[in-house]
Structures are given as C-alpha cells and as structure tokens.
Write a protein that holds these residues in place. Structure first.
Motif, short mmCIF file in Angstrom:
data_model
loop_
_atom_site.label_atom_id
_atom_site.label_comp_id
_atom_site.label_asym_id
_atom_site.label_seq_id
_atom_site.Cartn_x
_atom_site.Cartn_y
_atom_site.Cartn_z
N ASP A 165 2.25 17.23 4.26
CA ASP A 165 2.28 18.45 3.46
C ASP A 165 2.46 18.12 1.98
N GLU A 166 3.38 17.22 1.69
CA GLU A 166 3.64 16.84 0.30
C GLU A 166 2.43 16.18 -0.33
N ILE A 167 1.74 15.34 0.43
CA ILE A 167 0.55 14.67 -0.08
C ILE A 167 -0.54 15.70 -0.40
N ARG A 168 -0.74 16.64 0.50
CA ARG A 168 -1.78 17.65 0.27
C ARG A 168 -1.44 18.50 -0.95
N ALA A 169 -0.17 18.86 -1.10
CA ALA A 169 0.23 19.66 -2.25
C ALA A 169 0.07 18.88 -3.55
N ARG A 170 0.32 17.59 -3.50
CA ARG A 170 0.20 16.72 -4.67
C ARG A 170 -1.26 16.43 -5.01
N GLY A 171 -2.09 16.33 -3.99
CA GLY A 171 -3.52 16.08 -4.20
C GLY A 171 -3.93 14.63 -4.14
N HIS A 172 -2.99 13.74 -3.83
CA HIS A 172 -3.32 12.32 -3.71
C HIS A 172 -2.22 11.58 -2.97
N ILE A 173 -2.56 10.40 -2.46
CA ILE A 173 -1.61 9.53 -1.76
C ILE A 173 -1.03 8.54 -2.76
N LEU A 174 0.25 8.23 -2.62
CA LEU A 174 0.90 7.21 -3.44
C LEU A 174 1.00 5.93 -2.61
N CYS A 175 0.28 4.92 -3.03
CA CYS A 175 0.12 3.70 -2.24
C CYS A 175 0.73 2.51 -2.97
N GLY A 176 1.67 1.83 -2.32
CA GLY A 176 2.27 0.63 -2.89
C GLY A 176 1.43 -0.60 -2.55
N VAL A 177 1.04 -1.34 -3.57
CA VAL A 177 0.22 -2.54 -3.38
C VAL A 177 0.85 -3.69 -4.17
N GLY A 178 0.31 -4.90 -3.98
CA GLY A 178 0.80 -6.05 -4.72
C GLY A 178 0.42 -5.97 -6.19
#
Length: 346
Positions: A33-46
C-alpha cells in the motif's frame, strides 16, 4: 477454551480475533500500500559493484541487482522505471532495511543463518550463486581445481581467501603455496605480476578483476566453487504479503526462462495454447490476486525486463564485460550443474 457463557457480541469479537489473516489481503499501511501511494519502490543496492550495481556518468544504474528491482517495479506498476535506488555499503544495507528507508535490499549479500534470523530480515530466494573460486592463465592448461596440487595461490587473509584454500587443499590432500596480500587490489597485482599460479576469491570478484586485465581472454575461471555464497534479495520480517511479492517476482524471472518466454516473444506467446503459458501470463488464471498484484503482473515482468537468462547475460554473462559462464546459475533442466528452479505457478 469455553465460550458458552459469553454474550453474542463477545462471541463475535472472539471470532474476529481468532480468524486467520490472509497475506494477500494486506491491511492498510502495508508495504505494498505504501509503495503504491508513493508511486515507486525504494531499492537498496551496492554502491559500486560491477555487474550487479554500477552507475554511469549520468547517474543511470545497471547490473543484476538493479534489473531485479526493475522487474519488481514492473510487477507492481507495469513500469520498470518506477523504482528509486539507494546505494548502500555492506554495513548499511540491513540497517536501512530495518529502519524502513528501503522496501527491499537487493545488494549482493549472502544468505546466511545469522542474517536470516538476527537482522530482522527474510531472504526471498537466490538471485546469484556465488562462492570462492580460482582463476588461472589459460596457457597453464588447467581445467579443474583438482589439478592445482603444488600450485601457488594468491589470496586475501580470512575466510574467503587463505582459510578457504587451506580447508579445501587439506581436504583433498593437495600441496600448495600461499601468497597473501592485505588488499584485494594488491592480491590481483601479485597474480598479474606472476607471483602465483592461481588467483582465488569470490567468482564475481574474479570476473571483475579479469575484465580489467590487458588480455582478459588469456585467463580462465575454473568451474568449481569451494564455498557457498548464495546472494539474493531480502525484505523485513513484518510483512508476509510483500515477502511473497518479492519472492514470486524472482520465481517469475526463472519460470519465464523455463517456459521459453522472453522480452522479444512474450507478446506473440499470448496466443499460445499451452495451459502453463496461459496461466503464467494471466490469460486463464488470476495468480496475481493472491499477491495483491494485477492479473498480468508476470507478463509485465517479462515484457519490461525479460527472463532470468536475459538479464544474467547482459549484466554478468556473455554480453557483459564480466563474461561469466552460467554454471550454477543455469536452469536445472538445461545444465547438470544448474540450480535455478522455479516453484510451480499454479
């Protein structure tokens, strides 16, 4: 437990409290739900991991971990670009996941017991099978680690270097000489200078080192691994629905390759008659409903990103600078050593 003396209203309340909660029907405020409301995914990468997560001069990121997050964005939004990347050091990855700064940690961290139990995280699967391996000059005519008896080995101190060499060569009763340096760059320099017969380290690091040599084709990475370092995405423990979304995005990449679906043919395959293909693409079953995703979520993954083999080849495989063989990362039914295997889509 006895309920006979409770009033009707209390019985209703007890029933509600004891009713099982479905992961698919996420409560308000869930990660999805939070991702949809935000409009994007927060992805941790190197921060800078060639082949897995690296940034171009204009800030665009590429690599295997980056492509996985793009597939996740395609599953949720139908748009591979609906993701923002957080470059993280090895020490900050799980901290950022726990604090809620990121939704998923795709940075290449090995799936271990302690990380899966003590860090408040859950690994959803294996995106890349890594481990300690060996590289030698092609002219040495060595094709297996079992042919290294008497070799000199350039290695780092510690578990993924000198210790791994000692344990493996000891178990095989093979002789060896160790040449250690305190930094990886110095270990590679010693190998290039001819101070040892073979260079050892994680296969992903060996591939990067080889790609930077003056004649990469003169060096071969031997096929065997002597340790296990399974790398894969992790999420927080508190949201089973989001865990399922991330896990089945990985499974969809593998299943697509098993079914022969690619970014180039997936539109044409929508006319296929095979039940397993039609079910996977959402044409005759709505597998997305149980995940809280659109009916065509798997189609969107393949259309936007491709299958696992496609992203492997362009990030770390034959079409990349690293030129890694598929090896353990091949499909289970395409290579006797392949470990990539999707759970059934049904």
């Amino acid at each position: 437990m006895q309920f006979r003396c409770l009033p009707t209203a209390a019985l209703v309340l007890v029933a509600l409290l004891l009713a099982p909660v479905s992961a698919a029907s996420a409560a308000p405020g869930s990660t999805l739900d939070e991702i949809r409301a935000r409009g994007h995914i927060l992805c941790g990468v190197g921060e800078a991991q060639e082949g897995f997560s690296e940034a171009s001069d204009d800030g665009q990121r590429s690599g295997l971990d980056v492509e996985f997050c793009a597939a996740l964005a395609a599953a949720v939004f139908g748009n591979r670009d609906a993701v923002k990347f957080w470059p993280l050091s090895a020490n900050d990855g799980f901290k950022s996941l726990q604090s809620g700064d990121i939704d998923v940690l795709a940075r290449g961290a090995a799936w271990t017991l302690s990380r899966d139990t003590e860090f408040g995280a859950r690994f959803t699967g294996v995106l890349f099978y890594d481990g300690q391996g060996f590289m030698t000059r092609r002219g040495n005519a060595i094709s297996s680690v079992l042919e290294l008896s008497g070799a000199s080995v350039c290695a780092l101190p510690g578990a993924m270097g000198e210790q791994g060499v000692a344990e493996f060569f000891g178990s095989q009763r093979m002789r060896y000489q160790i040449v250690t340096q305190e930094s990886w760059d110095d270990v590679v320099k010693a190998y290039v200078a001819g101070s040892c017969t073979v260079l050892t380290g994680e296969v992903s690091l060996l591939a990067v080192a080889r790609s930077k040599m003056s004649s990469p084709g003169d060096h071969i990475i031997l096929p065997e691994l002597i340790t296990k370092e399974p790398l894969g995405p992790a999420v927080r423990q508190d949201d089973p629905q989001w865990f399922a979304v991330v896990r089945w995005t990985l499974m969809a990449l593998i299943e697509a390759e098993e079914l022969g679906l690619s970014s180039g043919n997936v539109d044409a395959k929508r006319a296929a008659t095979e039940p397993e293909i039609r079910r996977f693409l959402g044409l005759e079953a709505n597998l997305g409903q149980a995940l809280g995703l659109p009916r065509d979520w798997a189609y969107q993954i393949v259309k936007n990103v491709g299958n696992y083999g496609e992203i492997f080849e362009r990030t770390v495989g034959a079409k990349s600078d690293l030129k890694l063989e598929r090896g353990l990362n091949n499909l289970w039914n395409k290579n006797k050593n392949g470990l990539m295997y999707s759970m059934p889509f049904r």
